[in-house]
Design a protein around this motif. Sequence first.
Motif, PDB file in Angstrom:
ATOM      1  N   SER A  98       1.769  -3.391   5.356  1.00 13.23           N
ATOM      2  CA  SER A  98       1.141  -4.566   4.720  1.00 13.23           C
ATOM      3  C   SER A  98       1.542  -4.606   3.251  1.00 13.23           C
ATOM      4  O   SER A  98       2.106  -3.635   2.723  1.00 13.23           O
ATOM      5  CB  SER A  98      -0.390  -4.491   4.820  1.00 13.23           C
ATOM      6  OG  SER A  98      -0.888  -3.477   3.963  1.00 13.23           O
ATOM      7  N   GLY A  99       1.194  -5.686   2.582  1.00 19.35           N
ATOM      8  CA  GLY A  99       1.410  -5.766   1.136  1.00 19.35           C
ATOM      9  C   GLY A  99       0.487  -4.810   0.398  1.00 19.35           C
ATOM     10  O   GLY A  99       0.863  -4.231  -0.620  1.00 19.35           O
ATOM     11  N   THR A 100      -0.730  -4.675   0.905  1.00 17.76           N
ATOM     12  CA  THR A 100      -1.675  -3.732   0.298  1.00 17.76           C
ATOM     13  C   THR A 100      -1.118  -2.310   0.395  1.00 17.76           C
ATOM     14  O   THR A 100      -1.162  -1.550  -0.587  1.00 17.76           O
ATOM     15  CB  THR A 100      -3.048  -3.814   1.016  1.00 17.76           C
ATOM     16  OG1 THR A 100      -3.413  -5.184   1.155  1.00 17.76           O
ATOM     17  CG2 THR A 100      -4.115  -3.070   0.247  1.00 17.76           C
ATOM     18  N   LEU A 149       1.547  -1.847  -2.179  1.00 23.28           N
ATOM     19  CA  LEU A 149       1.024  -1.574  -3.527  1.00 23.28           C
ATOM     20  C   LEU A 149       0.541  -0.126  -3.642  1.00 23.28           C
ATOM     21  O   LEU A 149       0.834   0.559  -4.632  1.00 23.28           O
ATOM     22  CB  LEU A 149      -0.142  -2.523  -3.835  1.00 23.28           C
ATOM     23  CG  LEU A 149       0.236  -3.942  -4.278  1.00 23.28           C
ATOM     24  CD1 LEU A 149      -0.995  -4.845  -4.268  1.00 23.28           C
ATOM     25  CD2 LEU A 149       0.859  -3.928  -5.671  1.00 23.28           C
ATOM     26  N   THR A 155      -6.377 -12.630  -9.153  1.00 22.05           N
ATOM     27  CA  THR A 155      -5.412 -12.073  -8.209  1.00 22.05           C
ATOM     28  C   THR A 155      -6.100 -12.030  -6.863  1.00 22.05           C
ATOM     29  O   THR A 155      -7.252 -12.423  -6.744  1.00 22.05           O
ATOM     30  CB  THR A 155      -4.928 -10.668  -8.624  1.00 22.05           C
ATOM     31  OG1 THR A 155      -4.005 -10.196  -7.623  1.00 22.05           O
ATOM     32  CG2 THR A 155      -6.062  -9.658  -8.732  1.00 22.05           C
ATOM     33  N   PHE A 156      -5.414 -11.549  -5.847  1.00 18.33           N
ATOM     34  CA  PHE A 156      -6.078 -11.296  -4.568  1.00 18.33           C
ATOM     35  C   PHE A 156      -6.666  -9.882  -4.625  1.00 18.33           C
ATOM     36  O   PHE A 156      -6.107  -9.003  -5.282  1.00 18.33           O
ATOM     37  CB  PHE A 156      -5.060 -11.432  -3.429  1.00 18.33           C
ATOM     38  CG  PHE A 156      -5.643 -11.178  -2.070  1.00 18.33           C
ATOM     39  CD1 PHE A 156      -6.735 -11.916  -1.622  1.00 18.33           C
ATOM     40  CD2 PHE A 156      -5.118 -10.204  -1.240  1.00 18.33           C
ATOM     41  CE1 PHE A 156      -7.285 -11.682  -0.367  1.00 18.33           C
ATOM     42  CE2 PHE A 156      -5.657  -9.958   0.017  1.00 18.33           C
ATOM     43  CZ  PHE A 156      -6.736 -10.699   0.445  1.00 18.33           C
ATOM     44  N   ALA A 167      -6.554  -7.364  -2.961  1.00 15.23           N
ATOM     45  CA  ALA A 167      -5.684  -6.240  -2.598  1.00 15.23           C
ATOM     46  C   ALA A 167      -5.151  -5.506  -3.829  1.00 15.23           C
ATOM     47  O   ALA A 167      -4.926  -4.291  -3.774  1.00 15.23           O
ATOM     48  CB  ALA A 167      -4.511  -6.737  -1.757  1.00 15.23           C
ATOM     49  N   VAL A 194       0.468  -9.832 -11.771  1.00 15.51           N
ATOM     50  CA  VAL A 194       0.483 -10.372 -10.410  1.00 15.51           C
ATOM     51  C   VAL A 194       1.076 -11.772 -10.501  1.00 15.51           C
ATOM     52  O   VAL A 194       0.507 -12.653 -11.145  1.00 15.51           O
ATOM     53  CB  VAL A 194      -0.942 -10.434  -9.818  1.00 15.51           C
ATOM     54  CG1 VAL A 194      -0.876 -10.904  -8.375  1.00 15.51           C
ATOM     55  CG2 VAL A 194      -1.620  -9.071  -9.910  1.00 15.51           C
ATOM     56  N   ASP A 249       3.249  -7.020  -8.843  1.00 17.15           N
ATOM     57  CA  ASP A 249       2.708  -7.486  -7.567  1.00 17.15           C
ATOM     58  C   ASP A 249       3.304  -8.874  -7.334  1.00 17.15           C
ATOM     59  O   ASP A 249       2.820  -9.872  -7.866  1.00 17.15           O
ATOM     60  CB  ASP A 249       1.176  -7.526  -7.613  1.00 17.15           C
ATOM     61  CG  ASP A 249       0.564  -8.017  -6.302  1.00 17.15           C
ATOM     62  OD1 ASP A 249       1.303  -8.608  -5.493  1.00 17.15           O
ATOM     63  OD2 ASP A 249      -0.645  -7.806  -6.090  1.00 17.15           O
ATOM     64  N   CYS A 257       3.656 -10.151  -4.330  1.00 14.43           N
ATOM     65  CA  CYS A 257       3.311 -10.444  -2.927  1.00 14.43           C
ATOM     66  C   CYS A 257       3.310 -11.937  -2.626  1.00 14.43           C
ATOM     67  O   CYS A 257       3.637 -12.350  -1.522  1.00 14.43           O
ATOM     68  CB  CYS A 257       1.952  -9.831  -2.585  1.00 14.43           C
ATOM     69  SG  CYS A 257       2.024  -8.036  -2.439  1.00 14.43           S
ATOM     70  N   GLN A 258       2.941 -12.756  -3.618  1.00 10.68           N
ATOM     71  CA  GLN A 258       2.849 -14.207  -3.411  1.00 10.68           C
ATOM     72  C   GLN A 258       4.076 -14.945  -3.915  1.00 10.68           C
ATOM     73  O   GLN A 258       4.072 -16.171  -3.907  1.00 10.68           O
ATOM     74  CB  GLN A 258       1.630 -14.765  -4.171  1.00 10.68           C
ATOM     75  CG  GLN A 258       0.317 -14.360  -3.595  1.00 10.68           C
ATOM     76  CD  GLN A 258      -0.825 -15.230  -4.114  1.00 10.68           C
ATOM     77  OE1 GLN A 258      -0.610 -16.228  -4.797  1.00 10.68           O
ATOM     78  NE2 GLN A 258      -2.032 -14.858  -3.769  1.00 10.68           N
ATOM     79  N   SER A 307       4.415  -9.031   0.107  1.00  5.66           N
ATOM     80  CA  SER A 307       3.591  -9.044   1.324  1.00  5.66           C
ATOM     81  C   SER A 307       4.242  -9.998   2.313  1.00  5.66           C
ATOM     82  O   SER A 307       4.702 -11.075   1.925  1.00  5.66           O
ATOM     83  CB  SER A 307       2.180  -9.536   1.019  1.00  5.66           C
ATOM     84  OG  SER A 307       1.530  -9.921   2.225  1.00  5.66           O
ATOM     85  N   ASP A 326       2.364 -10.873   5.040  1.00 10.91           N
ATOM     86  CA  ASP A 326       1.243 -11.229   5.930  1.00 10.91           C
ATOM     87  C   ASP A 326       1.422 -12.663   6.397  1.00 10.91           C
ATOM     88  O   ASP A 326       2.369 -13.352   6.008  1.00 10.91           O
ATOM     89  CB  ASP A 326      -0.123 -10.908   5.290  1.00 10.91           C
ATOM     90  CG  ASP A 326      -0.628 -11.952   4.293  1.00 10.91           C
ATOM     91  OD1 ASP A 326      -0.176 -13.110   4.326  1.00 10.91           O
ATOM     92  OD2 ASP A 326      -1.504 -11.589   3.471  1.00 10.91           O
ATOM     93  N   LYS A 335       2.133 -15.713   3.865  1.00  7.14           N
ATOM     94  CA  LYS A 335       3.053 -15.586   2.745  1.00  7.14           C
ATOM     95  C   LYS A 335       4.366 -16.362   2.989  1.00  7.14           C
ATOM     96  O   LYS A 335       4.599 -16.880   4.077  1.00  7.14           O
ATOM     97  CB  LYS A 335       3.351 -14.106   2.487  1.00  7.14           C
ATOM     98  CG  LYS A 335       2.100 -13.305   2.073  1.00  7.14           C
ATOM     99  CD  LYS A 335       1.418 -13.859   0.825  1.00  7.14           C
ATOM    100  CE  LYS A 335       0.589 -12.846   0.068  1.00  7.14           C
ATOM    101  NZ  LYS A 335      -0.770 -12.642   0.584  1.00  7.14           N
ATOM    102  N   GLY A 377       2.928  -7.051   7.221  1.00  8.12           N
ATOM    103  CA  GLY A 377       3.984  -6.190   6.703  1.00  8.12           C
ATOM    104  C   GLY A 377       4.098  -6.349   5.202  1.00  8.12           C
ATOM    105  O   GLY A 377       3.453  -7.215   4.600  1.00  8.12           O
TER     106      GLY A 377
HETATM  107  C1  LIG Z   1      -1.372 -11.047   0.035  1.00  5.07           C
HETATM  108  C2  LIG Z   1      -1.450 -10.312  -1.219  1.00  5.07           C
HETATM  109  C3  LIG Z   1      -1.486  -8.905  -1.259  1.00  5.07           C
HETATM  110  C4  LIG Z   1      -1.674  -8.046  -0.061  1.00  5.07           C
HETATM  111  O1  LIG Z   1      -0.874  -8.278   1.004  1.00  5.07           O
HETATM  112  P1  LIG Z   1      -1.358  -7.997   2.507  1.00  5.07           P
HETATM  113  O2  LIG Z   1      -0.049  -7.985   3.229  1.00  5.07           O
HETATM  114  O3  LIG Z   1      -2.237  -9.140   2.930  1.00  5.07           O
HETATM  115  O4  LIG Z   1      -2.034  -6.682   2.550  1.00  5.07           O
HETATM  116  C5  LIG Z   1      -1.453  -8.294  -2.507  1.00  5.07           C
HETATM  117  N1  LIG Z   1      -1.433  -8.996  -3.638  1.00  5.07           N
HETATM  118  C6  LIG Z   1      -1.427 -10.336  -3.635  1.00  5.07           C
HETATM  119  C7  LIG Z   1      -1.370 -11.060  -4.941  1.00  5.07           C
HETATM  120  C8  LIG Z   1      -1.457 -11.036  -2.439  1.00  5.07           C
HETATM  121  O5  LIG Z   1      -1.493 -12.366  -2.458  1.00  5.07           O
END
Ligand SMILES: *Cc1c(COP(=O)(O)O)cnc(C)c1O
Length: 401
Positions: free
Chosen positions: A60-62, A65, A86-87, A89, A131, A157, A159-160, A181, A183, A186, A193
């Motif tokens: 996952s993205g989490t 990180l 931020t999210f 995570a 982020v 980060d 992820c987005q 991320s 997920d 995304k 993933g």
């Molecule tokens: C989605 C997201 C994550 C975590 O990703 P997951 O794959 O959902 O665990 C981390 N940081 C940000 C900013 C995100 O948007």
Amino acid sequence: MPGFELWGEEERKHVNDVLETGILMRYGFDGPRKGIWKSKELEKAITETFNCKYAQLTSSGTAALTTAMAALGIGVGDEVIMPSFTFVASFEAVLSVGATPILVDIDNTLTLNPEAVKKAITTKTKCIMPVHMCGSMANLDALQTICKEHNLLLLEDACQSIGATYKGKYLGTIGNAGTFSFDFVKTITCAEGGAVLTNDEKVYTNCDGFTDHGHDHNGVDRGADLHPFLGYNFRISELHAAVGLAQINKLQNFLSIQRKNHAALKNILAQVPEVSFREIPDANGDSCTFLSWFLPSEKITTAFVEEMKQQGILAGNFYWYANNWHYIKQWHHLKEVKSLYNFNEEQKAALLKLQTQNFEQSDAIMKCCISTSISLLWTDEQIQEKGNKMVNAIKKALATN
Ligand SMILES: *Cc1c(COP(=O)(O)O)cnc(C)c1O
């Protein structure tokens, strides 16, 4: 934003390759897998697509990180400076390695305000974690300067913001490490993933072992691998990687659709003089998953949200200020340290401090901010219709407030 909107034969084909061999795990089974290595292939595709030396897939993205923190040596007693928007995570990962999240104000880039970062630096600061929210980037030049001055790590980060760039470099590849991320919502998805990107061989080797119980992956026989350090299981499966492989091949297409649709919607909203837009440090690098914009006051913004709700057309417009998952205001579980297990004293103290910390500057920005997610499926007519409805709701909110 979401790659799931353009799902099709390509994903099915890659998944079927894996189903045919039945080898769903990314490591080992060299004979029976008949040359099918989706995770390895996707890691290679990531390094080629984003011009970085190494990529490590995760579950996952989490997990990406958390892995990045561990690989950079961030742990108990270390402070990580991160934004109030931020999210969840992002702070979950900091806490998971025993480190202390230090939340600071954002600016009109919707991520770290470099001045707020400077003020938060202590002798315990180890890392700055911008982020890159909603498809666009932090002011990385300013943050890199601060990192150099104070000898701090930069962890992005991203992820987005898969596919967004800053001065010609992909987000996630600029700091000591960066994360994606994949997920389900995304820019490109694996269902679940993530990935750590880095140009530092040591950081990569750490990620490679950490995500697989510490395996050094030097042997031909998994059982004979050595474990130079402790790890966890943050592995991705071959099925997930197969989906990601199909999606990464479509990324440039997704980005060009997003940029086109984003520009069209922005043109419509820009006709209202009271609407202003998010500050983008490198406008050419915006991945355009969202259009983030501001109204002149909180009252007008909430009136717009109410009007859209009443008309049943709010979907896709995010008012983060009132959202439970993306902004400090509603993170009561964090501020009250509602953990299922005991945190260390430094973590507890830092979290309790959030209850009284002043986030006025972030509040002022988030109160007036709406992010509109950009669909890959919109037709030109639909964008025009959507834009017109939004403009009407904005005008109504302006007229009555
Ligand atoms: C989605 C997201 C994550 C975590 O990703 P997951 O794959 O959902 O665990 C981390 N940081 C940000 C900013 C995100 O948007």
